[in-house]
Write a protein that holds these residues in place. Structure first.
Motif, PDB file in Angstrom:
ATOM      1  N   GLY A 176       0.767  -1.241   0.000  1.00 58.65           N
ATOM      2  CA  GLY A 176       0.000   0.000   0.000  1.00 58.65           C
ATOM      3  C   GLY A 176       0.796   1.288   0.000  1.00 58.65           C
ATOM      4  N   ASN A 177       2.105   1.220   0.228  1.00 61.03           N
ATOM      5  CA  ASN A 177       2.937   2.427   0.280  1.00 61.03           C
ATOM      6  C   ASN A 177       3.720   2.519  -1.024  1.00 61.03           C
ATOM      7  OD1 ASN A 177       4.512   4.608   0.964  1.00 61.03           O
ATOM      8  ND2 ASN A 177       5.119   3.808   2.953  1.00 61.03           N
ATOM      9  N   TYR A 178       3.094   3.025  -2.071  1.00 59.08           N
ATOM     10  CA  TYR A 178       3.675   2.987  -3.406  1.00 59.08           C
ATOM     11  C   TYR A 178       4.369   4.309  -3.736  1.00 59.08           C
ATOM     12  CZ  TYR A 178       0.590  -1.047  -3.736  1.00 59.08           C
ATOM     13  OH  TYR A 178      -0.042  -2.242  -3.510  1.00 59.08           O
ATOM     14  N   SER A 179       5.630   4.193  -4.129  1.00 67.42           N
ATOM     15  CA  SER A 179       6.405   5.372  -4.495  1.00 67.42           C
ATOM     16  C   SER A 179       7.370   5.006  -5.611  1.00 67.42           C
ATOM     17  CB  SER A 179       7.177   5.916  -3.286  1.00 67.42           C
ATOM     18  OG  SER A 179       8.082   4.934  -2.799  1.00 67.42           O
ATOM     19  N   TYR A 180       7.872   6.024  -6.291  1.00 67.69           N
ATOM     20  CA  TYR A 180       8.861   5.824  -7.353  1.00 67.69           C
ATOM     21  C   TYR A 180      10.031   6.753  -7.085  1.00 67.69           C
ATOM     22  CZ  TYR A 180      11.040   5.457 -11.936  1.00 67.69           C
ATOM     23  OH  TYR A 180      11.937   5.239 -12.961  1.00 67.69           O
ATOM     24  N   ALA A 181      11.213   6.163  -6.943  1.00 64.53           N
ATOM     25  CA  ALA A 181      12.431   6.933  -6.662  1.00 64.53           C
ATOM     26  C   ALA A 181      12.241   7.833  -5.452  1.00 64.53           C
ATOM     27  CB  ALA A 181      12.833   7.749  -7.890  1.00 64.53           C
ATOM     28  N   GLY A 182      11.525   7.335  -4.445  1.00 65.61           N
ATOM     29  CA  GLY A 182      11.319   8.089  -3.218  1.00 65.61           C
ATOM     30  C   GLY A 182      10.176   9.077  -3.260  1.00 65.61           C
ATOM     31  N   ILE A 183       9.525   9.222  -4.420  1.00 67.87           N
ATOM     32  CA  ILE A 183       8.410  10.165  -4.560  1.00 67.87           C
ATOM     33  C   ILE A 183       7.094   9.415  -4.368  1.00 67.87           C
ATOM     34  CG2 ILE A 183       7.254  11.797  -6.096  1.00 67.87           C
ATOM     35  CD1 ILE A 183       9.936  12.103  -7.563  1.00 67.87           C
ATOM     36  N   PRO A 184       6.277   9.786  -3.375  1.00 62.94           N
ATOM     37  CA  PRO A 184       5.005   9.084  -3.146  1.00 62.94           C
ATOM     38  C   PRO A 184       4.091   9.156  -4.372  1.00 62.94           C
ATOM     39  CG  PRO A 184       5.553  10.509  -1.289  1.00 62.94           C
ATOM     40  CD  PRO A 184       6.519  10.855  -2.395  1.00 62.94           C
ATOM     41  N   VAL A 185       3.506   8.015  -4.708  1.00 63.61           N
ATOM     42  CA  VAL A 185       2.595   7.941  -5.850  1.00 63.61           C
ATOM     43  C   VAL A 185       1.170   7.618  -5.403  1.00 63.61           C
ATOM     44  CG1 VAL A 185       2.069   6.699  -7.988  1.00 63.61           C
ATOM     45  CG2 VAL A 185       4.439   7.258  -7.440  1.00 63.61           C
ATOM     46  N   LEU A 186       1.048   6.618  -4.529  1.00 65.78           N
ATOM     47  CA  LEU A 186      -0.280   6.182  -4.095  1.00 65.78           C
ATOM     48  C   LEU A 186      -0.181   5.527  -2.724  1.00 65.78           C
ATOM     49  CD1 LEU A 186      -3.308   5.727  -4.886  1.00 65.78           C
ATOM     50  CD2 LEU A 186      -2.597   3.492  -5.792  1.00 65.78           C
ATOM     51  N   THR A 208      11.522  10.301   4.463  1.00 63.93           N
ATOM     52  CA  THR A 208      12.172  10.516   3.177  1.00 63.93           C
ATOM     53  C   THR A 208      13.221   9.441   2.899  1.00 63.93           C
ATOM     54  OG1 THR A 208      13.837  11.969   4.179  1.00 63.93           O
ATOM     55  CG2 THR A 208      11.829  13.006   3.322  1.00 63.93           C
ATOM     56  N   THR A 209      13.567   8.656   3.928  1.00 67.51           N
ATOM     57  CA  THR A 209      14.617   7.651   3.802  1.00 67.51           C
ATOM     58  C   THR A 209      14.040   6.256   4.003  1.00 67.51           C
ATOM     59  OG1 THR A 209      16.221   9.230   4.708  1.00 67.51           O
ATOM     60  CG2 THR A 209      16.873   6.910   4.665  1.00 67.51           C
ATOM     61  N   ASP A 210      14.497   5.317   3.190  1.00 69.51           N
ATOM     62  CA  ASP A 210      14.070   3.923   3.336  1.00 69.51           C
ATOM     63  C   ASP A 210      15.022   3.183   4.271  1.00 69.51           C
ATOM     64  OD1 ASP A 210      11.861   4.004   1.555  1.00 69.51           O
ATOM     65  OD2 ASP A 210      13.234   3.945  -0.140  1.00 69.51           O
ATOM     66  N   PHE A 211      14.433   2.432   5.200  1.00 71.40           N
ATOM     67  CA  PHE A 211      15.201   1.605   6.129  1.00 71.40           C
ATOM     68  C   PHE A 211      14.875   0.141   5.866  1.00 71.40           C
ATOM     69  CE2 PHE A 211      15.458   5.679   8.024  1.00 71.40           C
ATOM     70  CZ  PHE A 211      16.529   5.684   8.904  1.00 71.40           C
ATOM     71  N   ILE A 212      15.780  -0.752   6.247  1.00 69.07           N
ATOM     72  CA  ILE A 212      15.542  -2.181   6.076  1.00 69.07           C
ATOM     73  C   ILE A 212      15.928  -2.906   7.369  1.00 69.07           C
ATOM     74  CG2 ILE A 212      17.810  -2.539   4.978  1.00 69.07           C
ATOM     75  CD1 ILE A 212      16.355  -4.724   3.236  1.00 69.07           C
ATOM     76  N   LYS A 213      14.985  -3.663   7.924  1.00 68.34           N
ATOM     77  CA  LYS A 213      15.201  -4.399   9.169  1.00 68.34           C
ATOM     78  C   LYS A 213      14.387  -5.696   9.115  1.00 68.34           C
ATOM     79  CE  LYS A 213      17.407  -0.830  11.051  1.00 68.34           C
ATOM     80  NZ  LYS A 213      18.874  -0.840  11.250  1.00 68.34           N
TER      81      LYS A 213
END
Length: 306
Positions: free
Chosen positions: A146-156, A179-184
């Motif tokens: 549900g958190n859809y973005s392209y190159a960090g820009i929110p789309v939907l 603004t930053t993607d994290f991975i855990k």
């Protein structure tokens, strides 16, 4: 007639500047399209690869490579169009509008795929070592989160329908820094209670009949005789993975996130949230320090590492 057709020199130059490899479809040289496409992709990959990032930064030896490829495409396309042999067979793509259609189709497909289905992420730090190390790449499945973005820009933004399970590695937006993607790695879900003490995880699952403070299975597989880290195999809901710990470093309990009504180092995951931790337990800023990940902040699940 098709045999009398000749590409326009200045359209070739314009396409070479704007669309780089695609210009060679217009000038009826598909093999050059694949050559320059491979060259461009190699350049893009090197720009993203941590070991060579400095080469493309300001002052780096390769910082002008992308411009050089663009200029080469424009000049090469101009030469081919100027010396075009009108007797050769004209390909279906050797028209300005079909070339544009190819560009739109490819970039639209790329946009849809990266926004709604799968995307690539590079690993910049060691917080998920040994599973993920700096320079590694992961393919992340985004559909259903549900958190859809392209190159960090929110789309939907839509309601999440994907199942998040304990042990999954997820990409998410950290609360307060979206603004930053994290991975855990997901350790606990809504309603679970987590207690972290002496570098061990105690988990009470949110289900009827689940035991209190179940110690998550943790077996040492390599001690710290030759390095500061010891390796352990941890098992969570049937998922087996390796973590690393610095047994000589104390837990920074004074910096733990304090949940109202809970003792230090203990948390109950609220509805619609998840508790995440890095596999590099003593070098990871995670839910122990800043709290829970809201469901709507999850971007996707890591499905492939390379």
């Amino acid at each position: 007639m098709n045999t009398e057709w000749k590409p326009n020199n200045w359209i070739a130059v314009l396409f070479g500047v704007l669309f780089q490899p695609f210009v060679f479809l217009y000038v009826n040289r598909p093999r050059y399209f694949f050559f320059y496409l491979a060259l461009t992709l190699c350049c893009v990959f090197l720009m993203q690869y941590p070991a060579s990032t400095a080469l493309f930064s300001e002052g780096g030896k390769a910082q002008y490579w992308p411009y050089a490829i663009t200029i080469a495409c424009a000049i090469h396309a101009y030469i081919l169009s100027a010396n075009y042999d009108v007797s050769q067979k004209r390909s279906w793509c050797a028209r300005w509008w079909t070339t544009l259609l190819c560009v739109v189709t490819v970039y639209s497909s790329l946009f849809v795929t990266k926004t709604f289905f799968y995307d690539f992420y590079s690993i910049p730090a060691a917080s998920m070592s040994p599973a993920l190390n700096p320079g590694d790449y992961v393919v992340v499945s985004k559909y259903g989160y549900g958190n859809y973005s392209y190159a960090g820009i929110p789309v939907l933004q839509t309601k999440s329908t994907a199942a998040v399970q304990r042990g999954d590695i997820i990409v998410f937006k950290k609360p307060g820094n979206e603004t930053t993607d994290f991975i855990k790695r997901v350790i606990a879900g809504p309603g679970d209670k987590v207690y972290y003490q002496h570098k061990r995880i105690y988990l009470t699952r949110a289900c009827d009949g689940c035991s209190e403070n179940e110690l998550i299975d943790n077996v040492e597989i390599d001690d710290a005789a030759e390095s500061e880290f010891s390796m352990y195999q941890e098992t969570l809901d049937g998922k087996l993975y390796t973590i690393q710990q610095n047994t000589n470093r104390p837990d920074y309990t004074q910096h733990y996130y304090r949940q109202p009504g809970m003792r230090l180092g203990e948390w109950i995951v609220p509805a619609g949230h998840y508790f995440v931790m890095g596999d590099n337990r003593d070098n990871s800023l995670d839910s122990r320090y800043w709290g829970f990940v809201p469901e709507q902040n999850i971007v996707g699940k890591a499905v492939y590492i390379f």
